[in-house]
Structure formats: C-alpha cells, structure tokens
Design an enzyme around this catalytic site. Structure first.
Site, PDB file in Angstrom:
ATOM      1  N   ASP A 109      -1.673 -18.154   2.021  1.00 21.34           N
ATOM      2  CA  ASP A 109      -2.854 -18.983   1.752  1.00 21.34           C
ATOM      3  C   ASP A 109      -2.976 -20.103   2.777  1.00 21.34           C
ATOM      4  OD1 ASP A 109      -0.456 -19.717   0.535  1.00 21.34           O
ATOM      5  OD2 ASP A 109      -1.410 -20.809  -1.091  1.00 21.34           O
ATOM      6  N   TYR A 122       0.822  -1.208   0.000  1.00 25.61           N
ATOM      7  CA  TYR A 122       0.000   0.000   0.000  1.00 25.61           C
ATOM      8  C   TYR A 122       0.862   1.267   0.000  1.00 25.61           C
ATOM      9  CZ  TYR A 122      -3.954  -3.031   1.298  1.00 25.61           C
ATOM     10  OH  TYR A 122      -4.921  -3.999   1.325  1.00 25.61           O
TER      11      TYR A 122
END
Length: 347
Positions: free
Chosen positions: A218, A135
């Site tokens: 994940d 970000y």
C-alpha cells in the site's frame, strides 16, 4: 541470414488489430537489420473456445515449444466466455508450462505523452513473479449454493520461486540505477510475506552494490503516484505485481502504452510478449486501438532474441511518433495511422 520463428496469437477484440500492426513494424525492422522473421498465426481465442470447447488445442503447449518466441495480442471476451475460463485456458498455462517466471513491465512517459501526474522524469521497471504466489490456482469450493458454502484460495510461495524472481530483480537493478524496491505486506501476511522478506535480506547480502528497500504494497502504491521518480526496479509477487503495474500503466499515460514480457530467463522454452490492455470489446470494431503497447512489446521480444539494434530502432520510431503527437490521445488517431507513422520513422 539469421531467422526467427514467431508464434502469433492475436486472440480477441483489438488483439487482432494491434498484433497485425506490431508484426508489420517488426518485419520492417528485421528487413533493415538483416535478419528474418517468420510468423505463424494461431487462432486460439474465445471464438476458438466457443467452437471447440478449449482455449487452445490439447497439444497447444507442444505446438508452441517449437517457436523462438510468442507474440500475443489480447485474450478475453467476458460477454461470451468467463474471464476465469479464458485466462486459465490459455495465458496462465503458457506462462507456467514454459517457466516464464519473470513478468517485465516498463513504465515511463514517451515523448509527447502527458501523464496524470506532475512528475515526468520517472523510469520504473516492474518485475512481477509470474507462475506461483496468489495465482497458483490451489483451492476449491464446497457446499456450493448453500448458506454454508466455503471458498478457499491458497497462495503458494516456494523458496525456489521467490529466490529466482528476487535474484532476477537484483540483476536488473545492477544494469540500471542500482535501486531495488521489494514489495511486501509482512505486517499482515505473517507467513508468505515474512518468508519473502527473509529471502530478500538473504540475497541483499550478495548484492551489496544494490540499494534495497522493502515497502508494504500500500505504501509503494502511494509512492508510485506521489514520487515515482524515486523508484527504479520494483520486484513483487504475482498479485501485488499485477495491481502495481496497472498503476504504472496509468501514470505513464494509460494502458495503450503498457508493454510486457513473460520471460523464461534460462531460455529453455520460448518467452511470450504481450500488451496488457486487454481485448477492449467496446472499441474492437472501430479501428482506433492504440498499437504502441503491442509494438513496444515486440521491441522487447527483439531485444530478448538478441537483436538489440532492431529493438532500439523500434523504440526510437515509437518515440518519434509520439513526439509528433500521434498516438498520444486515446481514440484520436486510427490504428493504421499510428502504425504507418512508426514505420515511416523506421524507414
């Protein structure tokens, strides 16, 4: 009497209701514990943007610098102002300007709250890097509107940034159960996440008392659902932490319990505390927003300010309220009913 000056930014939608609720609870706790709280409300919001063309004034950062802490409600009204404008115009500039690099989000079931999982005895603290990574805002678009249009978004990971958030995670693990889960994806991201893993291993040698495990993001997402009780402290990059903490909110019963703190660990600037449920425009006028996440965030603020007794009392009052079944089913109890119950428990 010791007193703290707090900037209140209720923001948009239900942010106004839950900030008012949290502030009432915090004032009650302060009165019981013998210190003062002075709140200054700032109208910065999407409405402010529509009126002025800015999410906050040009000198907004300098205005905030004089406060001991910031309590934020929720910012965003996508139908009126794009999220990319509201986020980059207020929340992200505050986090970066005040070096609030540690975003802390606790995930556990409150008494009386039924989560979606069979597991009940989990207690996870997610530490998310808050100022760089995915970000960072580096990139751009060229050839706009043509078939050749290109968009580039560059993640930036600095040694200083990665090391300080990992070190913060290690220190938190030392105060808890001594287990740290470092989130990576180094099999696919061969530069940034390999770098992250290298620094994790380097610091692990300094913290031999902490059990460190590196998980691909994940795999860790699956573990949070299948075996959340096996996790203690999670430390992750900006994007991975953002995603995983929404899983954390879901398994603890929903976003109505999702508290957070944006911490400047060296205290050179104010830290900011906020629920992470968003402004919820669809229910903003109904008076049914759950204020518990905002009140919990306020308790985290009191703890950061050194008022640990008051913070503990607020948390016990929250737990007593949910144990009675109040605030445990979305939309069942009004904001005012839940707030009154927390205050009654405090008293």
């Amino acid at each position: 009497m010791k007193s703290f000056s707090i900037a209140l930014i209720p923001g948009d939608g239900i942010g106004r209701d839950v900030t008012a609720a949290a502030w009432t609870v915090l004032e009650t706790a302060a009165k019981h514990c013998g210190f003062g709280l002075t709140g200054t409300e700032l109208p910065w919001s999407c409405r402010f943007f529509k009126e002025t063309g800015r999410m906050m004034p040009e000198d907004g950062i300098e205005t905030l610098r004089g406060f001991d802490a910031i309590l934020l409600g929720a910012v965003g009204w996508p139908a009126e102002v794009p999220d990319s404008v509201s986020l980059h115009g207020l929340l992200l500039p505050i986090r970066k300007a005040f070096v609030q690099y540690a975003n802390i989000r606790p995930h556990r079931l409150l008494p009386g709250v039924t989560g979606p999982l069979r597991a009940e005895s989990f207690d996870i603290l997610c530490i998310r890097e808050n100022t760089e990574g995915e970000y960072s805002g580096a990139g751009g678009r060229v050839h706009l509107g043509t078939l050749d249009e290109v968009a580039v978004e560059t993640s930036i990971f600095t040694r200083a940034g990665v090391e300080r958030i990992l070190r913060f995670g290690f220190e938190q693990a030392r105060t808890r159960r001594g287990k740290l889960a470092s989130v990576t994806k180094s099999n696919a991201q061969k530069y940034s996440m390999v770098f992250w893993d290298e620094i994790t291993r380097k610091l692990a040698a300094e913290y031999s008392d902490v059990e460190v495990t590196s998980y691909h993001v994940d795999a860790l997402a699956a573990r949070m659902i299948m075996a959340p009780e096996s996790l203690d402290v999670i430390v992750a990059s900006n994007l991975f932490g953002d995603i995983l903490t929404d899983i954390g909110a879901a398994i603890q019963g929903g976003l109505g319990y999702a508290a957070s703190a944006n911490i400047n660990p060296d205290r050179s600037a104010p830290s900011m505390f906020e629920p992470v449920h968003g402004s919820a425009p669809d229910i903003a006028h109904l008076g049914i927003a759950n204020p518990i996440a905002a009140i919990w965030s306020g308790a985290m603020m009191l703890d950061h300010l050194g008022e640990k007794d008051a913070a503990g009392r607020v948390m016990k009052a929250i737990e007593a309220t949910t144990a009675r079944g109040l605030g445990t089913i979305a939309g069942k109890d009004s904001t005012n009913t839940i707030t009154a119950a927390v205050i009654a428990a405090l008293n």
